[in-house]
Write a protein that holds these residues in place. Structure first.
Motif, PDB file in Angstrom:
ATOM      1  N   THR A 177       0.830  -1.203   0.000  1.00 22.40           N
ATOM      2  CA  THR A 177       0.000   0.000   0.000  1.00 22.40           C
ATOM      3  C   THR A 177       0.865   1.254   0.000  1.00 22.40           C
ATOM      4  O   THR A 177       0.557   2.248  -0.675  1.00 22.40           O
ATOM      5  N   LEU A 178       1.962   1.205   0.748  1.00 28.15           N
ATOM      6  CA  LEU A 178       2.861   2.350   0.866  1.00 28.15           C
ATOM      7  C   LEU A 178       3.904   2.404  -0.242  1.00 28.15           C
ATOM      8  O   LEU A 178       4.743   3.301  -0.262  1.00 28.15           O
ATOM      9  N   GLN A 179       3.847   1.430  -1.169  1.00 28.97           N
ATOM     10  CA  GLN A 179       4.797   1.341  -2.289  1.00 28.97           C
ATOM     11  C   GLN A 179       6.240   1.278  -1.787  1.00 28.97           C
ATOM     12  O   GLN A 179       7.146   1.937  -2.305  1.00 28.97           O
ATOM     13  N   MET A 180       6.436   0.450  -0.772  1.00 30.13           N
ATOM     14  CA  MET A 180       7.763   0.220  -0.223  1.00 30.13           C
ATOM     15  C   MET A 180       8.217  -1.184  -0.589  1.00 30.13           C
ATOM     16  O   MET A 180       7.390  -2.099  -0.691  1.00 30.13           O
ATOM     17  N   PRO A 181       9.516  -1.396  -0.790  1.00 29.08           N
ATOM     18  CA  PRO A 181       9.997  -2.706  -1.226  1.00 29.08           C
ATOM     19  C   PRO A 181       9.909  -3.747  -0.128  1.00 29.08           C
ATOM     20  O   PRO A 181      10.006  -3.431   1.068  1.00 29.08           O
ATOM     21  N   ARG A 182       9.741  -4.998  -0.524  1.00 32.62           N
ATOM     22  CA  ARG A 182       9.812  -6.109   0.422  1.00 32.62           C
ATOM     23  C   ARG A 182      11.278  -6.483   0.639  1.00 32.62           C
ATOM     24  O   ARG A 182      12.048  -6.537  -0.314  1.00 32.62           O
ATOM     25  N   ILE A 183      11.611  -6.743   1.885  1.00 32.08           N
ATOM     26  CA  ILE A 183      12.974  -7.169   2.202  1.00 32.08           C
ATOM     27  C   ILE A 183      12.905  -8.304   3.216  1.00 32.08           C
ATOM     28  O   ILE A 183      11.909  -8.450   3.925  1.00 32.08           O
ATOM     29  N   PRO A 184      13.966  -9.134   3.318  1.00 32.52           N
ATOM     30  CA  PRO A 184      13.998 -10.141   4.379  1.00 32.52           C
ATOM     31  C   PRO A 184      13.967  -9.452   5.737  1.00 32.52           C
ATOM     32  O   PRO A 184      14.656  -8.456   5.955  1.00 32.52           O
TER      33      PRO A 184
END
Length: 226
Positions: A177-184
């Motif tokens: 929703t916040l257009q932030m990347p997925r990270i481990p």
């Protein structure tokens, strides 16, 4: 902590002992060191001491007060706001385990626990929960999670209230929703003990304490002891 991002226009209200440090530390260290700015840092820059009861955690009302008092360029009313909540019976056990783990910790060279606090912690969960006089714990052991995210009118301000039981899925959906990347996600500030086995800590008296002080959490968020 409560943190915000001007670039992504969000505020994360960190209710203590609800996996907030994992989110904050991962994105602050792995994505960008300045993507998340803490309200405690602003508070210190403006010359204020941390709240002795809540430490580096800020409720929505505290955020609003800080922003309004100094006309800070943070659109707290329209930023996307979210938090994480947890079963209050499990949460109090997690807080107790955390206090034991940091029984000798200091803040700015000052012990967090008095000799009386330490002696009480060593007596066990029931003694601590029912009789603590620690400046922080006597608030946190009676303060509902929903109190952190209400405005002056008593309305819940968060656009999303994430249940820790669905943490991984709901955090990823929120980041999208916040257009932030997925990270481990490396875990931070986690107790060595498993607080999900919380039932063994409780007696009739401690169960009644949770039912009294966290009645709103239990009712609105649909939690139960079982």
């Amino acid at each position: 902590m409560a943190v915000y991002s001007k670039s992504h226009k969000f505020i994360f209200i960190h209710v203590p002992k609800n996996a907030g440090s994992t989110l904050i530390m991962n994105y602050r260290t792995k994505v960008s060191p300045d993507i998340l700015l803490g309200f405690e840092e602003l508070n210190a820059e403006l010359g204020y001491e941390r709240d002795p009861a809540l430490g580096n955690h800020f409720t929505y009302q505290m955020i609003k007060s800080l922003c309004d008092r100094h006309s800070l360029p943070i659109d707290y009313q329209n930023y996307y706001k979210f938090c994480v909540v947890r079963n209050p019976w499990e949460r109090m056990v997690s807080l107790f385990q955390h206090r034991l783990r940091k029984i000798d910790a200091t803040t700015n060279g000052v012990p967090r626990n008095s000799p009386e606090d330490k002696a009480l912690l060593k007596q066990g969960f029931e003694a601590w929960l029912l009789t603590t006089q620690n400046v922080s714990d006597r608030v946190l052991t009676k303060m509902s999670q929903l109190e952190w995210i209400r405005n002056d009118a008593g309305d819940i301000v968060c656009d999303r209230v994430i249940d820790v039981r669905n943490y991984d899925q709901e955090i990823m959906e929120t980041l999208e929703t916040l257009q932030m990347p997925r990270i481990p996600m490396e875990k931070f500030n986690v107790s060595a003990k498993d607080s999900s086995q919380y039932k063994s800590y409780y007696t009739a008296a401690t169960r009644a304490h949770i039912e009294k002080y966290f009645a709103e959490d239990i009712d609105v968020l649909k939690y139960s002891f079982s």
